[in-house]
Design a protein around this motif. Structure first.
Motif, short mmCIF file in Angstrom:
data_model
loop_
_atom_site.label_atom_id
_atom_site.label_comp_id
_atom_site.label_asym_id
_atom_site.label_seq_id
_atom_site.Cartn_x
_atom_site.Cartn_y
_atom_site.Cartn_z
N THR A 145 16.73 28.37 9.44
CA THR A 145 17.05 29.59 10.19
C THR A 145 17.39 30.71 9.21
N ALA A 146 17.42 31.93 9.73
CA ALA A 146 17.79 33.08 8.89
C ALA A 146 19.21 32.91 8.36
N THR A 147 20.10 32.41 9.21
CA THR A 147 21.49 32.19 8.79
C THR A 147 21.56 31.19 7.64
N GLN A 148 20.78 30.13 7.73
CA GLN A 148 20.76 29.14 6.64
C GLN A 148 20.20 29.78 5.36
N ALA A 149 19.16 30.59 5.51
CA ALA A 149 18.58 31.26 4.34
C ALA A 149 19.60 32.17 3.68
N SER A 167 24.29 38.88 2.26
CA SER A 167 24.68 39.35 3.59
C SER A 167 23.42 39.49 4.45
N LYS A 168 23.64 39.68 5.72
CA LYS A 168 22.53 39.84 6.66
C LYS A 168 21.69 41.07 6.28
N SER A 169 22.34 42.18 5.95
CA SER A 169 21.60 43.41 5.62
C SER A 169 20.78 43.24 4.34
N THR A 170 21.33 42.57 3.33
CA THR A 170 20.59 42.34 2.09
C THR A 170 19.39 41.44 2.35
N PHE A 171 19.59 40.39 3.11
CA PHE A 171 18.50 39.46 3.41
C PHE A 171 17.34 40.18 4.11
N TYR A 172 17.65 40.90 5.18
CA TYR A 172 16.58 41.54 5.94
C TYR A 172 15.95 42.71 5.18
N ARG A 173 16.69 43.36 4.32
CA ARG A 173 16.10 44.40 3.46
C ARG A 173 15.07 43.79 2.52
#
Length: 184
Positions: A158-162, A169-175
């Protein structure tokens, strides 16, 4: 009991100057983190530790709180526990009426100082950007991103696991995901 509280903003800064001033306290709590809020481990331990009749001693108000709101909140917690507060630099003692009044004045000055520092920093960054010298914060690099990105896109994690595996953080990951998709 006399309780000392020491704070520096980073792990690299030294606490000795403050510790020397507080060498006569019975117990000392030392934080190595920003004072921008009251969510500090040793501050929270100290607030839990103090008892009625204790005195909390700091080198200066700016080491205890960076905003008037936080300062008054912390002093309110101490007051409700019947604990006095002493700031050595400002010669402030909340066991006196004038000390309580001066606490508010010095708290406002500490907040003004912090806001002035931030303003100068923003002005400096703006000038550096206009000259093309400032590129922003360095990207967080993780050599595992490609592998973890692939696992995520294939639905294996999942994205959370990644995010957890990358310590992002969530913002860094999706960026980074957006950047990656744009280069594909």
């Amino acid at each position: 009991m006399h309780i000392g509280y020491v704070r520096v903003s980073t792990e690299q800064q030294h606490t000795e100057r403050q510790e020397i001033l507080l060498e006569d306290v019975d117990k000392l709590f030392i934080d190595r983190c920003s004072g921008k809020n009251t969510n500090r481990p040793e501050l929270n331990k100290m607030l839990s530790f103090v008892r009625s009749g204790d005195v909390v001693i700091v080198e200066s108000i700016s080491r205890f709180a960076r905003s008037t709101r936080d300062l008054l909140h912390l002093i309110d917690i101490l007051t409700k526990k019947d604990v006095n507060f002493v700031s050595m630099k400002e010669s402030l003692d909340t066991s006196t009426p004038s000390g309580k009044f001066m606490l508010t004045v010095f708290g406002a000055l500490a907040e003004l100082e912090r806001e002035t520092i931030l303003l100068r920093q923003r002005e400096g960054v703006a000038i550096a950007k206009s000259k093309g010298l400032y590129k922003g914060r360095k990207k967080m690099i993780n050599s595992e991103f490609d592998r973890i990105f692939t696992q995520w896109t294939e639905g294996k994690i999942t994205a959370t696991q990644a995010m957890r595996k990358l310590s992002w953080s969530k913002s860094t990951f999706y960026r980074r995901v957006k950047e990656r998709k744009e280069t594909q």
